[in-house]
Design a protein around this motif. Structure first.
Motif, PDB file in Angstrom:
ATOM      1  N   SER A  92     -35.135 -10.774   3.655  1.00  0.00           N
ATOM      2  CA  SER A  92     -35.119 -11.142   2.238  1.00  0.00           C
ATOM      3  C   SER A  92     -33.913 -11.988   1.875  1.00  0.00           C
ATOM      4  O   SER A  92     -33.925 -12.679   0.853  1.00  0.00           O
ATOM      5  N   GLY A  93     -32.846 -11.942   2.704  1.00  0.00           N
ATOM      6  CA  GLY A  93     -31.667 -12.754   2.420  1.00  0.00           C
ATOM      7  C   GLY A  93     -30.796 -12.222   1.315  1.00  0.00           C
ATOM      8  O   GLY A  93     -29.941 -12.937   0.782  1.00  0.00           O
ATOM      9  N   MET A  94     -30.992 -10.962   0.929  1.00  0.00           N
ATOM     10  CA  MET A  94     -30.193 -10.399  -0.145  1.00  0.00           C
ATOM     11  C   MET A  94     -28.920  -9.770   0.428  1.00  0.00           C
ATOM     12  O   MET A  94     -28.892  -9.319   1.559  1.00  0.00           O
ATOM     13  N   GLY A  95     -27.863  -9.775  -0.360  1.00  0.00           N
ATOM     14  CA  GLY A  95     -26.673  -9.050   0.056  1.00  0.00           C
ATOM     15  C   GLY A  95     -25.393  -9.838   0.002  1.00  0.00           C
ATOM     16  O   GLY A  95     -25.314 -10.925  -0.566  1.00  0.00           O
ATOM     17  N   THR A  96     -24.387  -9.266   0.631  1.00  0.00           N
ATOM     18  CA  THR A  96     -23.038  -9.813   0.613  1.00  0.00           C
ATOM     19  C   THR A  96     -22.945 -11.007   1.558  1.00  0.00           C
ATOM     20  O   THR A  96     -23.884 -11.294   2.312  1.00  0.00           O
ATOM     21  N   PRO A  97     -21.799 -11.721   1.553  1.00  0.00           N
ATOM     22  CA  PRO A  97     -21.646 -12.833   2.494  1.00  0.00           C
ATOM     23  C   PRO A  97     -21.755 -12.408   3.949  1.00  0.00           C
ATOM     24  O   PRO A  97     -22.026 -13.241   4.817  1.00  0.00           O
ATOM     25  N   ASN A  98     -21.535 -11.114   4.254  1.00  0.00           N
ATOM     26  CA  ASN A  98     -21.650 -10.618   5.620  1.00  0.00           C
ATOM     27  C   ASN A  98     -23.035  -9.982   5.783  1.00  0.00           C
ATOM     28  O   ASN A  98     -23.255  -8.844   5.350  1.00  0.00           O
ATOM     29  N   PRO A  99     -24.006 -10.677   6.369  1.00  0.00           N
ATOM     30  CA  PRO A  99     -25.367 -10.133   6.447  1.00  0.00           C
ATOM     31  C   PRO A  99     -25.485  -8.901   7.341  1.00  0.00           C
ATOM     32  O   PRO A  99     -26.306  -8.028   7.097  1.00  0.00           O
ATOM     33  N   VAL A 100     -24.633  -8.821   8.397  1.00  0.00           N
ATOM     34  CA  VAL A 100     -24.706  -7.664   9.295  1.00  0.00           C
ATOM     35  C   VAL A 100     -24.284  -6.394   8.565  1.00  0.00           C
ATOM     36  O   VAL A 100     -24.951  -5.349   8.646  1.00  0.00           O
ATOM     37  N   ALA A 101     -23.159  -6.483   7.847  1.00  0.00           N
ATOM     38  CA  ALA A 101     -22.677  -5.313   7.104  1.00  0.00           C
ATOM     39  C   ALA A 101     -23.679  -4.895   6.041  1.00  0.00           C
ATOM     40  O   ALA A 101     -23.923  -3.699   5.828  1.00  0.00           O
ATOM     41  N   ASN A 102     -24.272  -5.881   5.364  1.00  0.00           N
ATOM     42  CA  ASN A 102     -25.236  -5.527   4.331  1.00  0.00           C
ATOM     43  C   ASN A 102     -26.506  -4.936   4.930  1.00  0.00           C
ATOM     44  O   ASN A 102     -27.126  -4.040   4.346  1.00  0.00           O
ATOM     45  N   ALA A 103     -26.921  -5.426   6.116  1.00  0.00           N
ATOM     46  CA  ALA A 103     -28.101  -4.853   6.768  1.00  0.00           C
ATOM     47  C   ALA A 103     -27.869  -3.391   7.124  1.00  0.00           C
ATOM     48  O   ALA A 103     -28.748  -2.536   6.941  1.00  0.00           O
ATOM     49  N   ILE A 104     -26.656  -3.092   7.616  1.00  0.00           N
ATOM     50  CA  ILE A 104     -26.343  -1.704   7.963  1.00  0.00           C
ATOM     51  C   ILE A 104     -26.304  -0.836   6.713  1.00  0.00           C
ATOM     52  O   ILE A 104     -26.844   0.283   6.682  1.00  0.00           O
ATOM     53  N   THR A 105     -25.688  -1.366   5.641  1.00  0.00           N
ATOM     54  CA  THR A 105     -25.611  -0.602   4.394  1.00  0.00           C
ATOM     55  C   THR A 105     -26.999  -0.341   3.820  1.00  0.00           C
ATOM     56  O   THR A 105     -27.307   0.781   3.391  1.00  0.00           O
ATOM     57  N   THR A 106     -27.836  -1.365   3.810  1.00  0.00           N
ATOM     58  CA  THR A 106     -29.193  -1.194   3.295  1.00  0.00           C
ATOM     59  C   THR A 106     -29.987  -0.224   4.164  1.00  0.00           C
ATOM     60  O   THR A 106     -30.729   0.625   3.656  1.00  0.00           O
ATOM     61  N   GLY A 107     -29.829  -0.334   5.489  1.00  0.00           N
ATOM     62  CA  GLY A 107     -30.522   0.585   6.380  1.00  0.00           C
ATOM     63  C   GLY A 107     -30.109   2.026   6.158  1.00  0.00           C
ATOM     64  O   GLY A 107     -30.952   2.934   6.153  1.00  0.00           O
ATOM     65  N   VAL A 108     -28.806   2.262   5.959  1.00  0.00           N
ATOM     66  CA  VAL A 108     -28.322   3.619   5.699  1.00  0.00           C
ATOM     67  C   VAL A 108     -28.896   4.144   4.384  1.00  0.00           C
ATOM     68  O   VAL A 108     -29.298   5.314   4.281  1.00  0.00           O
ATOM     69  N   GLY A 109     -28.931   3.274   3.362  1.00  0.00           N
ATOM     70  CA  GLY A 109     -29.510   3.698   2.091  1.00  0.00           C
ATOM     71  C   GLY A 109     -30.983   4.078   2.223  1.00  0.00           C
ATOM     72  O   GLY A 109     -31.423   5.102   1.682  1.00  0.00           O
TER      73      GLY A 109
END
Length: 271
Positions: A165-182
Motif C-alpha cells: 500500500s505504500g503507507m507509513g514512515t520514511p523507513n518502510p521496513v520499520a513501518n512494515a514491522i510495526t504494522t505487522g505487530v499491530g
C-alpha cells in the motif's frame, strides 16, 4: 341419497388434494435452497479432501489464490461504496515537491486508506491472500491451528499490506514491522476471545476430540450429526463409513474423516 353423495364430494376432493401433496413430497420435491446448500457443502468437502492429500506448497498456493480473490472482491466493493458515499473530493491530491518526509508519510497513509476501487482491491487481496496462505503453511507444519499460527499469519499479512500500500514512515521496513505487530496483536486477541466464547459446555466434554478433529478439517458444521448419533470420543477408533452415513454425513466429509482418523495415531487409540 343424492344429498349424502353431494356432501361426500368435497371430502373426496380434499382427500385427493392431500394425496397429491403427499405424492409430491414422496417424489422428492424439496426446498431448492436447501438442496443447493447441500451441494455446495459436498463440493467444498470434496475440495478439502483433495487439498488434504496434496503437498504443502500446492495447498498453500490454492488457499492463497482463493483468499486473494475474495479479498479483491471485498476491497473493490469497499472502494466503490466509499467513492459513492464521499464523492470525488475524497481523493487525496498528490503532495507538492520537496515535502517533508513526515508529511509525505501521512500523505501515503491517506492515499492507502482512501484509494479507489482498484487500489483497495489490490490492498485487500494482498492482505487476505497472505493471511490465508501463511495460516495454511503454519497449520501443515505445526499440525494444529492455534493463536501462534494465527498471529504469525496476521504479522505477515500486515507487513505485506504496509509494503504494497505504500503507507507509513520514511523507513518502510520499520513501518512494515510495526504494522505487522499491530495486526498480530489484534488477531491474537480476537482469536483468544473467540476461543473463550466457543469453549464447550461441561456436557460436551465427551465430544472434545471429535470437535477438534472436525475443526481441523473445516467440517465443524457436522458436529451436531456426531451428537445426534452419540458418536463420542470413545467411538472414534471404531468409526466406519456406514456409521457416518447413518448420521447423514455426505460422502466427501466421510472420506475426509476416515482418512484423518487413519492417519492420526491419537485417534486410533481407544480411550
Amino acid at each position: 341419497m343424492e344429498k349424502a353423495g353431494q356432501k361426500r364430494r368435497p371430502l373426496t376432493v380434499m382427500a385427493s388434494s392431500s394425496s397429491q401433496v403427499a405424492a409430491a413430497r414422496g417424489m422428492g420435491m424439496t426446498n431448492p435452497l436447501a438442496e443447493w446448500t447441500d451441494r455446495v457443502r459436498s463440493l467444498e468437502a470434496g475440495v478439502l479432501a483433495w487439498l488434504a492429500k496434496q503437498p504443502t506448497h500446492v495447498e498453500a498456493a490454492v488457499v492463497t489464490a482463493v483468499g486473494a480473490v475474495q479479498g479483491a472482491a471485498l476491497g473493490r466493493a469497499h472502494g466503490h461504496a466509499c467513492a459513492r458515499r464521499r464523492g470525488p473530493r475524497s481523493l487525496v491530491p498528490p503532495p507538492p515537491p520537496g515535502t517533508d518526509p513526515k508529511v509525505l508519510a501521512s500523505f501515503k497513509q491517506a492515499q492507502a486508506l482512501a484509494g479507489g476501487p482498484l487500489v483497495q482491491a489490490r490492498n485487500f487481496a494482498v492482505m487476505t491472500g497472505a493471511n490465508a496462505g501463511i495460516s495454511c503453511v503454519m497449520r501443515r507444519i505445526r499440525g494444529v491451528e492455534d493463536v501462534q499460527g494465527s498471529m504469525a499469519a496476521a504479522f505477515g499479512s500486515g507487513a505485506l499490506f504496509s509494503i504494497v500500500s505504500g503507507m507509513g514512515t520514511p523507513n518502510p521496513v520499520a513501518n512494515a514491522i510495526t504494522t505487522g505487530v499491530g495486526f498480530a496483536v489484534f488477531q491474537g486477541g480476537f482469536f483468544m476471545i473467540s476461543q473463550k466464547f466457543s469453549q464447550p459446555q461441561s456436557g460436551d466434554t465427551y465430544y472434545s476430540r471429535g470437535r477438534s478433529m472436525l475443526q481441523k478439517l473445516g467440517l465443524q458444521n457436522y458436529e451436531k450429526n456426531f451428537k445426534k448419533g452419540l458418536l463420542t470420543d470413545q467411538t472414534l477408533p471404531l468409526l466406519t463409513d456406514s456409521a457416518l452415513r447413518d448420521v447423514k454425513i455426505p460422502p466427501g466429509p466421510r472420506l475426509l474423516i476416515l482418512d484423518h482418523i487413519k492417519r492420526d495415531p491419537e485417534l486410533t487409540k481407544a480411550n
